[in-house]
Design an enzyme around this catalytic site. Structure first.
Site, mmCIF file in Angstrom:
data_model
loop_
_atom_site.group_PDB
_atom_site.id
_atom_site.type_symbol
_atom_site.label_atom_id
_atom_site.label_comp_id
_atom_site.label_asym_id
_atom_site.label_seq_id
_atom_site.Cartn_x
_atom_site.Cartn_y
_atom_site.Cartn_z
ATOM 1 N NE ARG A 52 -8.294 -63.941 -22.695
ATOM 2 C CZ ARG A 52 -9.462 -63.639 -22.151
ATOM 3 N NH1 ARG A 52 -9.854 -64.257 -21.050
ATOM 4 N NH2 ARG A 52 -10.248 -62.727 -22.672
ATOM 5 N NE ARG B 116 -4.374 -62.186 -16.183
ATOM 6 C CZ ARG B 116 -5.376 -61.370 -15.874
ATOM 7 N NH1 ARG B 116 -5.230 -60.483 -14.906
ATOM 8 N NH2 ARG B 116 -6.529 -61.444 -16.515
ATOM 9 N NE ARG C 29 1.895 -57.983 -16.479
ATOM 10 C CZ ARG C 29 2.141 -56.962 -15.660
ATOM 11 N NH1 ARG C 29 3.362 -56.801 -15.174
ATOM 12 N NH2 ARG C 29 1.196 -56.098 -15.337
ATOM 13 C CG ASP D 65 -4.070 -57.048 -25.812
ATOM 14 O OD1 ASP D 65 -4.783 -56.159 -26.319
ATOM 15 O OD2 ASP D 65 -4.411 -57.674 -24.805
ATOM 16 C CE1 TYR E 277 -11.544 -53.598 -24.654
ATOM 17 C CE2 TYR E 277 -11.795 -54.884 -26.655
ATOM 18 C CZ TYR E 277 -11.755 -54.814 -25.275
ATOM 19 O OH TYR E 277 -11.924 -55.940 -24.518
#
Length: 356
Positions: A27, A31, A40, A77, A154
């Protein structure tokens, strides 16, 4: 063979001698960087950012503009694959990813099929090609996918879970359905990663984020067997160079020796296992990647440096170490902590390798 100015990451995965230990972070485009948050905001949504070739390239390169990292990783992702299967991926504010149509009915499961990565996931391949061009041979580009088990979690739960009740119930009560999902997911992951390699990825990583929630027997049946199937199906050489693979099961330290036997070039470690002990267990069968606790990066720079040195010293001056965090970097990480980390890894590992 394409020109590559810094191939230290690839040589470390091949367990060849290096002058220093290469470092990148899971990552790393994310962020914690203010420039990422600005991009973003321009994109409008996380999915729009993933699907915009220019912006995905922009955020992939952002951490390399700040830090002398030894590899870039595609910004995307793991859930793009089940999204391409028609499950309806969306992101709820403050709650993470969700699927509109999780797999619960047998007919839905039986109808599941792997997407064509060059059609439904063309935007990912376009991003890989664009990033590769933009890197211009500076460092290698890593492509990635979720493991079949993690994607299935998921796909069945419909979101992240605290107890994995839906998918574990299916695994134990209807293993035939569970294996069908995992088989389709494995085919999809192989095709997806090979398409990334064809588009320009120079290494690939499989994230088995939820393998560690299983019992040992269930892990071997529902996760490890499919990781092995994925690794066996990967393109091994491209542009005259080996394309290495890394597998990472969070919480998988108990099964390290079994993971090391499935054929990947590298095995990622989370922060719960001593990397020196891990190396003693697997020897030179695979490279090891890891494994600083990401929360160390909230400590003062001198503590970050001390803990990074602890990991490096534990592995020792042997070939086959890629420095990384034990999981993804937190969005709250101070960017200056990454400066301290990367500088320490490069400086201290040069001393270790020079003295060996």
């Amino acid at each position: 063979m394409s020109r590559l100015e810094n191939d230290t990451f690839l040589r470390a995965l091949a367990r060849q001698p290096v002058d220093y230990t290469p470092v990148w972070m899971m990552r790393q485009a994310g962020r914690y960087l203010p420039e990422y948050r600005e991009t973003r905001a321009r994109a409008g949504s996380f999915l729009d950012l993933c699907k915009n070739t220019d912006l995905a390239c922009e955020v992939t390169l952002q951490p390399l503009a700040r830090y002398p990292l030894d590899a870039a990783i595609l910004f995307s992702d793991i859930l793009t694959v089940p999204d391409a299967m028609g499950l309806g991926l969306y992101f709820a504010e403050g709650e993470g990813p969700r699927f509109e149509r999780p797999l619960r009915e047998e007919w839905e499961i039986r109808n599941l099929s792997a997407p064509d990565p060059n059609v439904e996931l063309r935007y990912v391949m376009d991003a890989v090609s664009e990033i590769r061009r933009a890197l211009n041979g500076s460092v290698p580009l890593i492509g990635f996918a979720g493991s079949p088990w993690t994607l299935a979690c998921y796909m069945v739960e419909g979101r992240s879970s605290s107890d994995y009740r839906q998918i574990k119930t299916m695994a134990y009560a209807r293993p035939d359905l569970m294996h069908h999902i995992l088989s389709v997911a494995a085919d999809a992951v192989v095709a997806y990663l090979n398409a990334q390699i064809e588009a320009g990825a120079q290494a690939v990583m499989v994230f088995d984020s939820w393998g560690g929630v299983l019992s040992e027997a269930a892990y071997r049946e529902f996760s490890l067997a499919y990781l092995e199937r994925v690794v066996a199906g990967l393109t091994r050489e491209r542009e005259g160079r080996r394309v290495p693979s890394i597998v990472f099961t969070k919480g998988g330290g108990l099964w390290l020796e079994s993971i090391a036997a499935i054929g990947s070039d590298g095995v990622g470690l989370d922060w719960t296992m001593d990397i020196g002990r891990a190396r003693a267990l697997v020897g030179d069968r695979v490279a090891l990647q890891g494994n600083l606790d990401p929360n160390v990066l909230f400590a003062p720079p001198e503590v970050v440096a001390r803990e990074a040195c602890r990991v490096l010293d534990a592995f020792g001056p042997h070939p086959g170490h890629v420095f990384n965090l034990g999981h993804g970097i937190s969005q709250f990480t101070p960017p200056e902590s990454v400066d301290a980390l990367v500088e320490t890894v490069h400086r201290h590992s040069r001393r270790l390798h020079a003295a060996s």
